[in-house]
Each structure stands twice: as structure tokens, then as C-alpha cells.
Design an enzyme around this catalytic site. Structure first.
Site, mmCIF file in Angstrom:
data_model
loop_
_atom_site.group_PDB
_atom_site.id
_atom_site.type_symbol
_atom_site.label_atom_id
_atom_site.label_comp_id
_atom_site.label_asym_id
_atom_site.label_seq_id
_atom_site.Cartn_x
_atom_site.Cartn_y
_atom_site.Cartn_z
ATOM 1 N N HIS A 143 -7.667 -9.097 -0.242
ATOM 2 C CA HIS A 143 -7.812 -8.252 0.943
ATOM 3 C C HIS A 143 -7.397 -9.043 2.196
ATOM 4 O O HIS A 143 -7.463 -8.508 3.298
ATOM 5 C CB HIS A 143 -9.274 -7.811 1.116
ATOM 6 C CG HIS A 143 -9.755 -6.855 0.066
ATOM 7 N ND1 HIS A 143 -8.994 -5.792 -0.376
ATOM 8 C CD2 HIS A 143 -10.936 -6.786 -0.612
ATOM 9 C CE1 HIS A 143 -9.682 -5.114 -1.281
ATOM 10 N NE2 HIS A 143 -10.851 -5.693 -1.454
ATOM 11 N N SER A 173 -14.957 6.217 1.788
ATOM 12 C CA SER A 173 -15.104 5.500 0.528
ATOM 13 C C SER A 173 -15.812 4.164 0.742
ATOM 14 O O SER A 173 -16.692 3.776 -0.035
ATOM 15 C CB SER A 173 -13.726 5.263 -0.098
ATOM 16 O OG SER A 173 -13.837 4.575 -1.321
#
Length: 336
Positions: A143, A173
Site C-alpha cells: 500500500h 469498504s
């Protein structure tokens, strides 16, 4: 001001090495998404534990030209893209779908994160041994923003596949995911409204999201043979086209015979949300001590945000997206 319960969430700092702790204590610090503290490190927000992992990764990882890196903002299709990439690259090793590793292992176990798996809780020497034993081409996940990747990745000929997703769906989410973790650990959950404000300020892991997207987009335009920039919504719309595109980008295009024999369709079905969510390998067990595997499979839908966000929230995030991504070529549908 953060409560006593909230302050306890920063206890991860106690487990950090002294040298790294001194660095972290010198960084800007804000209370952010998911009831936790974030530090502004190398131009993005992240947690104390992640900083130590990222530094180890930057200092020690040696990329190979054959490596493949799946890069994402959290909750933007990471699990799906990892599964697809693994299946595409290894399709000749596991031609039979009856004994495929994706049937018995979570995609995050097959494609480990640099900062969450390889360079955390263990010294870099052990990580190095693990890396030497990996089957090539090695596939990794991250990430981390492009500018903070290990120098060897940026300078090698390894490939990076990046996927982004509509920030509305990403936020929803992400919020659901973090609250499930909090509940599982008997920690206080955060409200949708509070976390939305933090998200809009960029106060979330590897935020702001717009800088993350733009960093990889810029490099994909400068080096299209090194970085493939994808959108989650595009994959959902035409998965067959993009699976072939990913294979071509990785230098292992599908042959006419493979296409005729349904290899592409088999990979798509194997990696589908419905298939992966229904597997026992993704229903039980834990990743990284706190992430139940089932947390990674919620809905996988486009537009679910309409069930969560108020008109004022939609207006605010729409304006941020327009302002931050204007002129980049990245666009998302913000209409219900």
C-alpha cells in the site's frame, strides 16, 4: 481531545525500536481514521508500526527484474488483483483447477505485503531468507506510495500493477473493515461521520488517497512498460479484456490455444468474488494476528456507498475528487 481508550490505541509505539521511536516522535501526529494515531512520514499518513516496517523495507529489499508488485490504496480491489495476478503468472504451474493454491490459501498468503508481512514482527535477516526461497517470478503486495518504494524497485525492471477505486466505495469498504477489526479486538468502533471527515482530510493509512493515485499515475505515464494503472470499475465492466491486458503487460500473454481452451474464463471464475468468498480458506483463519480472512470479502460491489452516505457527504467528497484529481484523467461516477 482523544479519550483514554483512544490514547491506548497508540501503544504500538512502545514496541518500536528506540532509534525509530525517536524519528516517529519528531513527526507530525494526528488522530485519524479508525480511532488510531497517524504520523506524517515521507509525505503520507501512516501508523507508527508501519513506519518501522517501511524503513526496513526501504533499506533492505533487493528487487529482481522478474519481480511483480501489486500496489493499491487499502480496500480498492487488492485481494482480487492479487488473486488474478497470481493465477495469470502461475497458470502453467497449476493448470488443473482442482489443486490450485487459491483454493486452499488466501490471496494475501500467496502474495505477501512488504510492510504488513515481510518486514514486520521479524528482523530483516529472516525476511531476506524467506525472499531467497520464493519461487520466481516473485509477487508482492504493498500500500506504500510510489515515491516511498524501495530504491531497488524503482530502479529495476520489475513490474508494478496499480489499481484504484471510486473513493466513495473505498471509504465505505474501509470503514466497515476497520470496525470489524475493532469489534473483534473489543475496541471502540468509530462512527461513519467521524471517519468520513478524517478520510476527506487524508487522515487514513497511506492517505491522502488523491496523492497516492496521482503518484502511481504519473509514473505509469512516464514508464508505461513498468507500471500498469487500472481502475476497479473497469475490471468489473470488462474483466476478460483486462485479464488479457495484465498478462500482456507481465510478458506472458495468452496464446490463441489458451483462449480457445477457456483458460482466461477459468482464471476469471477462480478469482471471482463469489468463488473466493465461498472457499473455506477464506472463511476461517487469521492473517497478521488481527485480520480475520472473512473480513476481506464483504460485497465487492460498485455503488454500495449510496446506502451509507448522506447528500452532504456526497457533495463534499465529490468536490474533493474534482479539485484534487482535475486534469489527471482519473474520473469516477459520483451519481447514484
Amino acid at each position: 481531545m482523544a479519550s483514554t481508550e483512544e490514547q491506548s490505541k497508540d501503544e504500538q509505539l512502545e514496541a518500536i525500536g528506540e532509534e525509530c521511536k525517536n524519528l516517529i516522535l519528531s513527526l507530525p501526529k494526528e488522530y485519524g481514521f479508525g480511532n488510531q494515531y497517524f504520523y506524517f512520514f515521507q509525505g503520507f499518513w501512516t501508523t507508527a508500526a508501519q513506519i518501522q516496517s517501511i524503513i526496513s523495507f526501504q533499506n533492505h529489499f533487493q528487487a529482481k527484474d522478474s519481480d511483480v508488485v501489486v500496489a493499491t490504496v487499502p480496500k480498492s480491489g487488492t485481494t482480487w488483483l492479487k488473486a488474478l495476478t497470481f493465477a495469470i503468472i502461475n497458470r502453467h504451474h497449476f493448470s488443473s483447477l482442482h489443486n490450485h493454491p487459491l483454493l486452499t490459501s488466501n490471496p494475501h498468503e500467496l502474495v505477501p505485503f512488504f510492510e504488513l508481512n515481510i518486514y514486520t514482527d521479524i528482523s530483516w535477516q529472516f525476511a531476506k531468507l524467506d525472499l531467497l526461497n520464493m519461487i520466481e517470478p516473485r509477487i508482492f503486495g504493498t500500500h506504500i506510495p510510489f515515491h516511498s518504494l524501495a530504491k531497488s524497485i524503482k530502479e529495476s525492471n520489475c513490474k508494478i500493477i496499480y489499481i484504484c477505486r471510486n473513493p466513495f466505495d473505498t471509504f465505505v469498504s474501509y470503514w466497515n473493515f476497520m470496525n470489524k477489526i475493532a469489534l473483534n479486538q473489543s475496541l471502540p468502533t468509530s462512527t461513519l461521520e467521524d471517519d468520513f471527515e478524517k478520510y476527506c482530510e487524508g487522515l487514513c493509512h497511506v492517505g491522502p488517497f488523491w496523492d497516492h493515485m496521482l503518484g502511481y499515475l504519473k509514473e505509469s505515464k512516464a514508464r508505461p512498460n513498468k507500471i500498469l494503472f487500472l481502475k476497479y470499475e473497469d475490471l468489473k465492466e470488462d474483466i476478460n479484456f483486462h485479464v488479457k491486458r495484465i498478462a500482456e503487460f507481465l510478458g506472458c500473454p495468452f496464446t490463441q490455444e489458451e483462449e480457445s481452451n477457456g483458460v482466461i474464463e477459468n482464471i476469471i471464475n477462480l478469482c471471482s468474488f463469489e468463488k473466493m468468498k465461498g472457499l473455506e480458506a477464506n472463511k476461517s483463519g487469521v492473517l497478521g494476528k488481527i485480520y480475520d480472512k472473512k473480513y476481506f470479502f464483504r460485497k465487492g460491489e460498485i455503488g454500495d456507498w449510496i446506502n451509507y452516505l448522506s447528500p452532504s457527504m456526497v457533495d463534499k467528497l465529490s468536490k474533493i475528487i474534482e479539485e484534487k484529481l482535475s486534469g489527471s484523467g482519473i474520473s469516477f461516477n459520483v451519481c447514484p
